[in-house]
Design a protein around this motif. Sequence first.
Motif, PDB file in Angstrom:
ATOM      1  N   ALA A  87       1.664  12.776   0.350  1.00  0.00           N
ATOM      2  CA  ALA A  87       2.291  11.511  -0.049  1.00  0.00           C
ATOM      3  C   ALA A  87       3.765  11.498   0.340  1.00  0.00           C
ATOM      4  N   GLU A  88       4.481  12.543  -0.033  1.00  0.00           N
ATOM      5  CA  GLU A  88       5.908  12.574   0.301  1.00  0.00           C
ATOM      6  C   GLU A  88       6.124  12.587   1.811  1.00  0.00           C
ATOM      7  N   SER A  89       5.264  13.300   2.535  1.00  0.00           N
ATOM      8  CA  SER A  89       5.391  13.377   3.996  1.00  0.00           C
ATOM      9  C   SER A  89       5.209  12.023   4.660  1.00  0.00           C
ATOM     10  N   ASN A  90       4.506  11.129   3.977  1.00  0.00           N
ATOM     11  CA  ASN A  90       4.228   9.806   4.540  1.00  0.00           C
ATOM     12  C   ASN A  90       4.974   8.681   3.826  1.00  0.00           C
ATOM     13  N   GLY A  91       5.917   9.056   2.975  1.00  0.00           N
ATOM     14  CA  GLY A  91       6.712   8.040   2.290  1.00  0.00           C
ATOM     15  C   GLY A  91       5.932   7.248   1.264  1.00  0.00           C
ATOM     16  N   LEU A  92       4.855   7.833   0.732  1.00  0.00           N
ATOM     17  CA  LEU A  92       4.032   7.156  -0.266  1.00  0.00           C
ATOM     18  C   LEU A  92       4.433   7.619  -1.663  1.00  0.00           C
TER      19      LEU A  92
ATOM     20  N   LYS B 258       7.037  14.396  -9.922  1.00  0.00           N
ATOM     21  CA  LYS B 258       8.265  13.596  -9.902  1.00  0.00           C
ATOM     22  C   LYS B 258       9.499  14.488  -9.719  1.00  0.00           C
ATOM     23  N   ALA B 259       9.473  15.656 -10.393  1.00  0.00           N
ATOM     24  CA  ALA B 259      10.616  16.567 -10.316  1.00  0.00           C
ATOM     25  C   ALA B 259      10.684  17.305  -8.988  1.00  0.00           C
ATOM     26  N   GLY B 260       9.526  17.502  -8.360  1.00  0.00           N
ATOM     27  CA  GLY B 260       9.464  18.348  -7.173  1.00  0.00           C
ATOM     28  C   GLY B 260       9.438  17.616  -5.848  1.00  0.00           C
ATOM     29  N   THR B 261       9.630  16.293  -5.863  1.00  0.00           N
ATOM     30  CA  THR B 261       9.648  15.520  -4.619  1.00  0.00           C
ATOM     31  C   THR B 261      10.893  14.642  -4.577  1.00  0.00           C
ATOM     32  N   PHE B 262      11.381  14.414  -3.369  1.00  0.00           N
ATOM     33  CA  PHE B 262      12.564  13.561  -3.208  1.00  0.00           C
ATOM     34  C   PHE B 262      12.267  12.116  -3.604  1.00  0.00           C
ATOM     35  N   VAL B 263      11.034  11.667  -3.298  1.00  0.00           N
ATOM     36  CA  VAL B 263      10.708  10.260  -3.568  1.00  0.00           C
ATOM     37  C   VAL B 263      10.135  10.056  -4.964  1.00  0.00           C
ATOM     38  N   GLY B 264       9.991  11.136  -5.738  1.00  0.00           N
ATOM     39  CA  GLY B 264       9.470  11.011  -7.103  1.00  0.00           C
ATOM     40  C   GLY B 264       8.015  10.577  -7.140  1.00  0.00           C
ATOM     41  N   VAL B 265       7.158  11.280  -6.391  1.00  0.00           N
ATOM     42  CA  VAL B 265       5.735  10.927  -6.333  1.00  0.00           C
ATOM     43  C   VAL B 265       5.130  10.949  -7.746  1.00  0.00           C
ATOM     44  N   GLU B 266       4.344   9.927  -8.031  1.00  0.00           N
ATOM     45  CA  GLU B 266       3.685   9.794  -9.332  1.00  0.00           C
ATOM     46  C   GLU B 266       2.202  10.151  -9.202  1.00  0.00           C
ATOM     47  N   VAL B 267       1.675  10.896 -10.159  1.00  0.00           N
ATOM     48  CA  VAL B 267       0.238  11.134 -10.250  1.00  0.00           C
ATOM     49  C   VAL B 267      -0.330  10.155 -11.275  1.00  0.00           C
TER      50      VAL B 267
ATOM     51  N   LYS C  61       0.849  -1.195   0.000  1.00  0.00           N
ATOM     52  CA  LYS C  61       0.000   0.000   0.000  1.00  0.00           C
ATOM     53  C   LYS C  61       0.885   1.244   0.000  1.00  0.00           C
ATOM     54  N   ASP C  62       1.033   1.826  -1.188  1.00  0.00           N
ATOM     55  CA  ASP C  62       1.924   2.973  -1.322  1.00  0.00           C
ATOM     56  C   ASP C  62       1.244   4.158  -1.993  1.00  0.00           C
ATOM     57  N   SER C  63      -0.121   4.153  -2.023  1.00  0.00           N
ATOM     58  CA  SER C  63      -0.845   5.179  -2.768  1.00  0.00           C
ATOM     59  C   SER C  63      -1.812   5.969  -1.894  1.00  0.00           C
TER      60      SER C  63
END
Length: 216
Positions: free
Chosen positions: A109-114, A145-154, A2-4
């Motif tokens: 998402a980034e704050s929670n490692g998702l 993706k460019a603006g987060t350390f973990v590369g969050v995907e929409v 569960k990563d979303s």
Amino acid sequence: MKDSIIIVSGGMDSITMLYDKKDEIALGISFDYGSNHNKREIPFAEMHCKRLGIKHITIPLDFMHQYFKSSLLEGADAIPEGNYDEDNMKSTVVPFRNGIMLSIAIGIAESNGLKKVLIANHAGDHTIYPDCRPEFINAINTTAKAGTFVGVEVSAPYTDITKGEIASIGKRLGLDYSETWSCYKGGEKHCGKCGTCMERKEALRDAGIEDTTEYE
């Protein structure tokens, strides 16, 4: 895994996606931006998340009602009636609504490692709503993706299918669409005449689902 995160309104599309992608969803987020129908649809979002054991939060966006121009924010009498292909439906646009919601969801998402944010826009939204179109989704995905350390995907897996096709997915999943809300007027029952009510009727008909919605 569960990563979303899912942006879940309580309407047909996001509730379908909630069940369709339930095995990957860690958090459901609703946004209360002061529309007529928020008070009717958000309880359905909460109910379905609870039913699936998915954490749910509602984030208030009061400033949108105060500063933005849209018939969705002006009371039920301001909501136009008719199909979405009519020019008056453009009044229901809340400027950059999805952009604002997605930006917040990406940060959460980034704050929670998702790693992913799900949104349930569909092909029928493209004409009226600029922030539902494929080019917008692609652009904000690149930005996330460019603006987060973990590369969050929409991710917007329903972007190129119709609401009727979404309803067909729900039919396969055994969903009861009377446990969702569509009407922009936000009354005790669906009005049956606004653009979302008309679209709801058509989608259920196209999917071969009996419409048990209570209409005025």
